[in-house]
Scaffold this motif. Structure first.
Motif, PDB file in Angstrom:
ATOM      1  N   GLY A  42     -17.420 -16.871 -11.578  1.00 22.29           N
ATOM      2  CA  GLY A  42     -18.159 -18.173 -12.085  1.00 22.29           C
ATOM      3  C   GLY A  42     -16.913 -18.705 -12.989  1.00 22.29           C
ATOM      4  O   GLY A  42     -16.184 -18.108 -13.802  1.00 22.29           O
ATOM      5  N   ARG A  62     -16.422 -31.832 -10.992  1.00 23.04           N
ATOM      6  CA  ARG A  62     -17.719 -31.801 -10.215  1.00 23.04           C
ATOM      7  C   ARG A  62     -18.577 -33.146 -10.721  1.00 23.04           C
ATOM      8  O   ARG A  62     -18.437 -33.606 -11.662  1.00 23.04           O
ATOM      9  CB  ARG A  62     -18.371 -30.565 -10.955  1.00 23.04           C
ATOM     10  CG  ARG A  62     -19.821 -30.367 -10.460  1.00 23.04           C
ATOM     11  CD  ARG A  62     -20.349 -28.926 -11.017  1.00 23.04           C
ATOM     12  NE  ARG A  62     -21.647 -28.597 -10.778  1.00 23.04           N
ATOM     13  CZ  ARG A  62     -21.990 -27.598  -9.828  1.00 23.04           C
ATOM     14  NH1 ARG A  62     -21.027 -27.018  -9.258  1.00 23.04           N
ATOM     15  NH2 ARG A  62     -23.256 -27.329  -9.751  1.00 23.04           N
ATOM     16  N   PRO A  67     -26.249 -29.989 -10.970  1.00 23.34           N
ATOM     17  CA  PRO A  67     -26.696 -29.168 -12.348  1.00 23.34           C
ATOM     18  C   PRO A  67     -26.135 -27.691 -12.024  1.00 23.34           C
ATOM     19  O   PRO A  67     -25.413 -27.330 -11.162  1.00 23.34           O
ATOM     20  CB  PRO A  67     -28.024 -28.915 -12.023  1.00 23.34           C
ATOM     21  CG  PRO A  67     -28.461 -29.350 -10.848  1.00 23.34           C
ATOM     22  CD  PRO A  67     -27.389 -30.213 -10.160  1.00 23.34           C
ATOM     23  N   LEU A 120     -32.250 -33.297 -14.673  1.00 28.50           N
ATOM     24  CA  LEU A 120     -33.695 -32.866 -14.117  1.00 28.50           C
ATOM     25  C   LEU A 120     -34.282 -32.380 -15.102  1.00 28.50           C
ATOM     26  O   LEU A 120     -33.734 -31.976 -16.228  1.00 28.50           O
ATOM     27  CB  LEU A 120     -33.106 -31.925 -13.111  1.00 28.50           C
ATOM     28  CG  LEU A 120     -32.428 -32.521 -11.892  1.00 28.50           C
ATOM     29  CD1 LEU A 120     -31.953 -31.224 -10.967  1.00 28.50           C
ATOM     30  CD2 LEU A 120     -33.304 -33.537 -11.004  1.00 28.50           C
ATOM     31  N   PRO A 147     -20.951 -22.394 -12.794  1.00 32.11           N
ATOM     32  CA  PRO A 147     -20.684 -22.809 -11.371  1.00 32.11           C
ATOM     33  C   PRO A 147     -19.661 -21.793 -10.787  1.00 32.11           C
ATOM     34  O   PRO A 147     -18.917 -21.033 -11.499  1.00 32.11           O
ATOM     35  CB  PRO A 147     -20.342 -24.214 -11.580  1.00 32.11           C
ATOM     36  CG  PRO A 147     -19.571 -24.474 -12.595  1.00 32.11           C
ATOM     37  CD  PRO A 147     -20.154 -23.421 -13.686  1.00 32.11           C
ATOM     38  N   VAL A 188     -30.731 -19.396  -3.752  1.00 33.02           N
ATOM     39  CA  VAL A 188     -31.345 -20.212  -5.025  1.00 33.02           C
ATOM     40  C   VAL A 188     -33.022 -20.738  -4.418  1.00 33.02           C
ATOM     41  O   VAL A 188     -32.958 -20.918  -3.386  1.00 33.02           O
ATOM     42  CB  VAL A 188     -30.677 -21.699  -5.000  1.00 33.02           C
ATOM     43  CG1 VAL A 188     -31.458 -22.471  -5.968  1.00 33.02           C
ATOM     44  CG2 VAL A 188     -29.353 -21.426  -5.454  1.00 33.02           C
ATOM     45  N   ARG A 200     -31.139 -22.371  -1.240  1.00 35.15           N
ATOM     46  CA  ARG A 200     -29.709 -22.024  -0.503  1.00 35.15           C
ATOM     47  C   ARG A 200     -29.963 -20.482  -0.057  1.00 35.15           C
ATOM     48  O   ARG A 200     -30.622 -19.725  -1.011  1.00 35.15           O
ATOM     49  CB  ARG A 200     -28.559 -22.176  -1.580  1.00 35.15           C
ATOM     50  CG  ARG A 200     -27.337 -21.521  -1.401  1.00 35.15           C
ATOM     51  CD  ARG A 200     -26.389 -22.017  -2.221  1.00 35.15           C
ATOM     52  NE  ARG A 200     -26.281 -21.198  -3.397  1.00 35.15           N
ATOM     53  CZ  ARG A 200     -25.617 -21.262  -4.692  1.00 35.15           C
ATOM     54  NH1 ARG A 200     -24.330 -22.305  -4.473  1.00 35.15           N
ATOM     55  NH2 ARG A 200     -25.564 -20.573  -5.546  1.00 35.15           N
TER      56      ARG A 200
HETATM   57  O1  TXA Z   1     -23.699 -16.854  -6.958  1.00 34.92           O
HETATM   58  C1  TXA Z   1     -23.607 -18.050  -7.614  1.00 34.92           C
HETATM   59  O2  TXA Z   1     -24.845 -18.607  -7.611  1.00 34.92           O
HETATM   60  C2  TXA Z   1     -22.323 -18.539  -8.449  1.00 34.92           C
HETATM   61  C3  TXA Z   1     -22.283 -17.618  -9.352  1.00 34.92           C
HETATM   62  C4  TXA Z   1     -20.998 -17.750 -10.276  1.00 34.92           C
HETATM   63  O3  TXA Z   1     -23.370 -17.237 -10.141  1.00 34.92           O
HETATM   64  N1  TXA Z   1     -22.646 -19.999  -8.734  1.00 34.92           N
HETATM   65  C5  TXA Z   1     -22.701 -20.867  -8.045  1.00 34.92           C
HETATM   66  O4  TXA Z   1     -23.028 -22.070  -8.849  1.00 34.92           O
HETATM   67  O5  TXA Z   1     -22.732 -20.889  -6.962  1.00 34.92           O
HETATM   68  P1  TXA Z   1     -22.833 -23.386  -8.149  1.00 34.92           P
HETATM   69  O6  TXA Z   1     -22.826 -24.408  -9.210  1.00 34.92           O
HETATM   70  O7  TXA Z   1     -21.278 -23.299  -7.498  1.00 34.92           O
HETATM   71  O8  TXA Z   1     -24.087 -23.576  -7.407  1.00 34.92           O
HETATM   72  C6  TXA Z   1     -25.301 -23.725  -7.804  1.00 34.92           C
HETATM   73  C7  TXA Z   1     -26.215 -24.635  -6.890  1.00 34.92           C
HETATM   74  C8  TXA Z   1     -25.905 -26.077  -6.662  1.00 34.92           C
HETATM   75  O9  TXA Z   1     -26.044 -26.129  -5.171  1.00 34.92           O
HETATM   76  C9  TXA Z   1     -26.732 -26.712  -7.306  1.00 34.92           C
HETATM   77  O10 TXA Z   1     -26.889 -27.994  -6.992  1.00 34.92           O
HETATM   78  C10 TXA Z   1     -28.007 -25.844  -7.643  1.00 34.92           C
HETATM   79  O11 TXA Z   1     -27.271 -24.553  -7.588  1.00 34.92           O
HETATM   80  N2  TXA Z   1     -28.599 -25.902  -8.783  1.00 34.92           N
HETATM   81  C11 TXA Z   1     -28.484 -25.826  -9.932  1.00 34.92           C
HETATM   82  N3  TXA Z   1     -29.511 -25.969 -11.098  1.00 34.92           N
HETATM   83  C12 TXA Z   1     -30.501 -26.558 -10.238  1.00 34.92           C
HETATM   84  C13 TXA Z   1     -31.642 -27.307 -10.532  1.00 34.92           C
HETATM   85  N4  TXA Z   1     -32.181 -27.393 -11.903  1.00 34.92           N
HETATM   86  N5  TXA Z   1     -32.364 -27.733  -9.572  1.00 34.92           N
HETATM   87  C14 TXA Z   1     -31.864 -27.980  -8.304  1.00 34.92           C
HETATM   88  N6  TXA Z   1     -30.826 -27.249  -7.917  1.00 34.92           N
HETATM   89  C15 TXA Z   1     -29.802 -26.578  -8.868  1.00 34.92           C
END
Ligand code: TXA
Ligand code: MG
Length: 339
Positions: A42, A62, A67, A120, A147, A188, A200
């Motif tokens: 991360g 980004r 988010p 959001l 992220p 997710v 996800r």
């Molecule tokens: O494994 C993981 O989740 C890694 C490690 C570092 O924890 N982090 C990661 O973060 O993959 P990122 O930013 O690459 O992906 C986060 C995902 C994105 O698709 C984002 O749109 C979604 O989670 N996301 C974040 N906050 C959100 C929210 N409030 N509502 C809906 N989707 C959200």
């Protein structure tokens, strides 16, 4: 005193106790620290510090509508920031610390920078399991927005070298913890509505959530054009190498590299030749024993290794869509649509 990298030097790559202290101090000083989790590396910043969070968006290039996940030391910390529902409580008891992120409503007095929510009313929270991530969170004493530590749209890093290659001197420090055990980003799940929605896929699959919750879980891991995506990241070209990726390959085009799964003994090259005679640099096997967990842990590293201009593309052998294979196929599909 730690100085923040002003974009001039390569970041220090360090492990050990002293490095954790230094990393925590940098987080508290508004810096950017890449750190290992069990899923992927991360790119962390103090989630309470809007300027530090803004640096994440800048470093990754980004889009600001996407988010961030906020990492917490424990369930209590996550529950201080969000409206923690009974489903969240149940899932946290069974699955945290671990590779799953919950989307929950922000508490009215939530101190986390609004940038993490990208406009959001919700916040993504996760308690990671990796020892170094947990020590960093405890030592820093603040929630850490993070992220994946790659440029937006590119492959997630599963080793420090990937972070260096992708972000280089945009990071103040890389906390080194070897290769990531899971190798794919966290599952997710949106827990803001009556029914949980999987946004996800990851190591934890929908059926596991259904068993724990004794309730149906909707699966919306693919965004559709007719409805606004619930997870803004769904719309982006994600997880992509810089050359084309071709899934479910049963033979190779000349010039393609091979990403095998199981035996590649019978893979031929169109026009003549066998995949097994390719040079080592053009051939990787995700798991000779067809083990999906091993394949997930190897996926991003091997895509990184085959991603070079000598190759016309990367041909990937078929993999079963079960267990973590669902997430592997999801990431490959996004990669194959990206170039
Ligand atoms: O494994 C993981 O989740 C890694 C490690 C570092 O924890 N982090 C990661 O973060 O993959 P990122 O930013 O690459 O992906 C986060 C995902 C994105 O698709 C984002 O749109 C979604 O989670 N996301 C974040 N906050 C959100 C929210 N409030 N509502 C809906 N989707 C959200
Ligand atoms: Mg990412």
């Amino acid at each position: 005193m730690n100085s923040l990298n002003q974009g001039k030097d390569k970041p220090a790559v360090k492990g050990g106790d002293a490095a954790i202290r230094e990393a925590a101090d940098l987080i508290n000083a508004g810096g950017l620290v890449a750190f290992p989790t069990e899923t992927v590396y991360g790119l962390g910043a103090n989630a309470l510090d809007g300027q530090a969070v803004a640096r994440i968006f800048e470093a990754k290039q980004r889009p600001d509508f996407n988010p961030l996940i906020v990492h917490c030391a424990d369930t209590e910390q996550a529950a201080e920031l969000t409206e923690f529902t009974p489903y969240a409580q149940l899932l946290a008891e069974h699955l945290w610390p671990g590779p799953i992120t919950f989307i929950l409503k922000r508490k009215a007095d939530c101190p986390v920078s609004e940038l993490c929510s990208a406009g959001l009313p919700t916040l993504a929270v996760r308690v990671p399991q990796h020892k170094l991530a947990r020590e960093l969170l405890q030592r820093a004493g603040v929630p850490i927005a993070a992220p994946s530590a790659n440029r937006s749209g590119r492959l997630s890093p599963t080793a420090p070298v990937h972070v260096l290659e992708s972000l280089g001197n945009a990071v103040d420090m890389i906390l080194a913890g070897g290769a990531c055990e899971v190798g794919l980003e966290s599952t997710v799940v949106d827990l803001t509505g009556e029914q949980p929605v999987l946004l996800r896929s990851g190591a934890i699959i929908a059926e596991q959530l259904e068993q724990i919750l004794e309730s149906e879980v909707l699966v919306e891991t693919e965004s559709t054009n007719d409805s606004a995506p619930k997870s803004p990241g769904q719309t982006l070209n994600h997880y992509a190498p810089s050359i084309p990726v071709r899934m479910n390959a049963v033979d190779l085009e000349p010039g393609e590299a091979l990403l095998a799964f199981g035996s590649d003994k019978f893979m031929g090259i169109k026009g003549g030749g066998a995949a097994k005679d390719l040079p080592d640099s053009s051939r990787r096997n995700l798991s000779k024993e067809s083990d999906l967990n091993e394949a997930a842990a190897n996926l991003f590293r091997m895509l990184h290794e085959l991603d070079c201009p000598e190759h016309k593309g990367i041909a990937v052998m078929p993999m079963p869509k079960m267990g973590i294979g669902i997430a592997i196929n999801d990431r490959l599909k996004r990669a194959s649509q990206s170039v």
